[in-house]
Design a protein around this motif. Structure first.
Motif, PDB file in Angstrom:
ATOM      1  N   ALA A 118       0.824  -1.205   0.000  1.00 25.12           N
ATOM      2  CA  ALA A 118       0.000   0.000   0.000  1.00 25.12           C
ATOM      3  C   ALA A 118       0.857   1.254   0.000  1.00 25.12           C
ATOM      4  O   ALA A 118       0.581   2.214  -0.748  1.00 25.12           O
ATOM      5  N   LEU A 119       1.928   1.266   0.784  1.00 24.02           N
ATOM      6  CA  LEU A 119       2.808   2.442   0.816  1.00 24.02           C
ATOM      7  C   LEU A 119       3.559   2.599  -0.503  1.00 24.02           C
ATOM      8  O   LEU A 119       3.861   3.728  -0.934  1.00 24.02           O
ATOM      9  N   GLY A 120       3.861   1.465  -1.185  1.00 28.15           N
ATOM     10  CA  GLY A 120       4.525   1.534  -2.486  1.00 28.15           C
ATOM     11  C   GLY A 120       3.648   2.185  -3.535  1.00 28.15           C
ATOM     12  O   GLY A 120       4.140   2.954  -4.381  1.00 28.15           O
ATOM     13  N   LEU A 121       2.340   1.885  -3.494  1.00 28.15           N
ATOM     14  CA  LEU A 121       1.417   2.526  -4.421  1.00 28.15           C
ATOM     15  C   LEU A 121       1.375   4.031  -4.200  1.00 28.15           C
ATOM     16  O   LEU A 121       1.333   4.816  -5.169  1.00 28.15           O
ATOM     17  N   ARG A 133       0.140   7.590  -6.529  1.00 26.10           N
ATOM     18  CA  ARG A 133      -1.298   7.348  -6.437  1.00 26.10           C
ATOM     19  C   ARG A 133      -1.893   8.131  -5.267  1.00 26.10           C
ATOM     20  O   ARG A 133      -1.221   8.414  -4.277  1.00 26.10           O
ATOM     21  N   SER A 134      -3.181   8.450  -5.393  1.00 28.21           N
ATOM     22  CA  SER A 134      -3.854   9.163  -4.301  1.00 28.21           C
ATOM     23  C   SER A 134      -4.238   8.190  -3.183  1.00 28.21           C
ATOM     24  O   SER A 134      -4.347   6.980  -3.405  1.00 28.21           O
ATOM     25  N   MET A 135      -4.457   8.744  -2.013  1.00 23.54           N
ATOM     26  CA  MET A 135      -4.855   7.920  -0.871  1.00 23.54           C
ATOM     27  C   MET A 135      -6.171   7.211  -1.154  1.00 23.54           C
ATOM     28  O   MET A 135      -6.353   6.035  -0.816  1.00 23.54           O
ATOM     29  N   ASN A 136      -7.120   7.944  -1.813  1.00 22.90           N
ATOM     30  CA  ASN A 136      -8.422   7.361  -2.101  1.00 22.90           C
ATOM     31  C   ASN A 136      -8.304   6.176  -3.046  1.00 22.90           C
ATOM     32  O   ASN A 136      -8.949   5.134  -2.845  1.00 22.90           O
TER      33      ASN A 136
END
Length: 249
Positions: A10-13, A18-21
């Protein structure tokens, strides 16, 4: 609980721009969790309130006293939300005893609270915890005098190291210091005496064995044909009891 690889993914994305949403929608992980991982990746260590019990009280001297109280006027019952309730019944007439009991509970299990529940003519000093059955393995179904009451080796070691505290707990629960009298040559004489009264043969033996170890002479007096009363009346033995136990207050 998400594992470390899921957190890193998730942190890599996010690192790719990428946005948090969008990361939250793709992974199904809440934005609050992802934001928390940006601050701390590894989960906080698990805090287990109910750590395993090693069978040893925090304060052995206080435990010896509390053991005497428990064998006389104590009981343990299961609690609906898990754990157990320790209850020691104490007469309203002895506020000092009530406070000593509360102090012993807190000393034996500092992490468990001790509180007082008022009943008619007495109070129950009560404490909720997971380990009272570990500390008092004599707990079981039925009345104490209808089943065997045998001390574990570690309990006997504590009693041997703190015999007077154990005796004091027994006297404070099922015992008393009273004044007896007799008439000799037409004169009335009064003298103090200690009694311990309990229907359990095992509990009375724990009492008399410990009295013998500290040099107190005792006799057994029958009540209705049953040897329920342990009496300490000899002057030197009463003096020992006065020095280490004393009357309830």
């Amino acid at each position: 609980m998400y594992d470390t690889n899921t957190r890193l993914h998730a942190l890599g994305l996010l690192a790719e721009g990428r946005s948090m949403n969008s990361v939250s929608r793709e992974t199904g992980i809440s934005r609050a969790a992802i934001r928390a991982w940006q601050v701390r990746l590894e989960p906080l260590p698990h805090r287990n309130r109910w750590a395993p019990c090693d069978g040893r009280p925090a304060d052995p001297s206080a435990y010896a006293y509390l053991l005497g109280l428990y064998l006389g006027d104590g009981c343990i019952s299961a609690h609906p939300r898990g754990g157990h309730l320790l209850r020691i019944a104490c007469a309203d007439a002895w506020p000092g005893l009530i406070e000593e009991c509360r102090a012993a509970v807190r000393a034996v299990r500092p992490s468990d609270k001790a509180y007082v529940l008022q009943r008619q003519g007495c109070v129950n000093v009560t404490s909720y915890g997971r380990h009272w059955t570990c500390l008092f393995p004599q707990h079981g179904p039925g009345k104490k005098h209808e089943r065997r009451i045998v001390l574990e080796d570690w309990q006997q070691e504590i009693v041997d190291a703190h015999p007077w505290e154990f005796i004091k707990g027994l006297i404070h629960s099922d015992g008393c210091r009273s004044m007896n009298w007799t008439v000799r040559n037409g004169k009335r004489y009064e003298y103090p005496r200690y009694f311990f009264t309990n229907k359990s043969d095992d509990i009375r033996k724990h009492c008399t064995d410990t009295l013998t170890k500290v040099g107190v002479e005792w006799t057994v007096l029958a009540r209705g044909g049953d040897p329920f009363n342990v009496s300490v009346a000899r002057k030197a033995s009463v003096a020992l009891m006065d020095a280490h136990v004393g009357p309830k207050h």
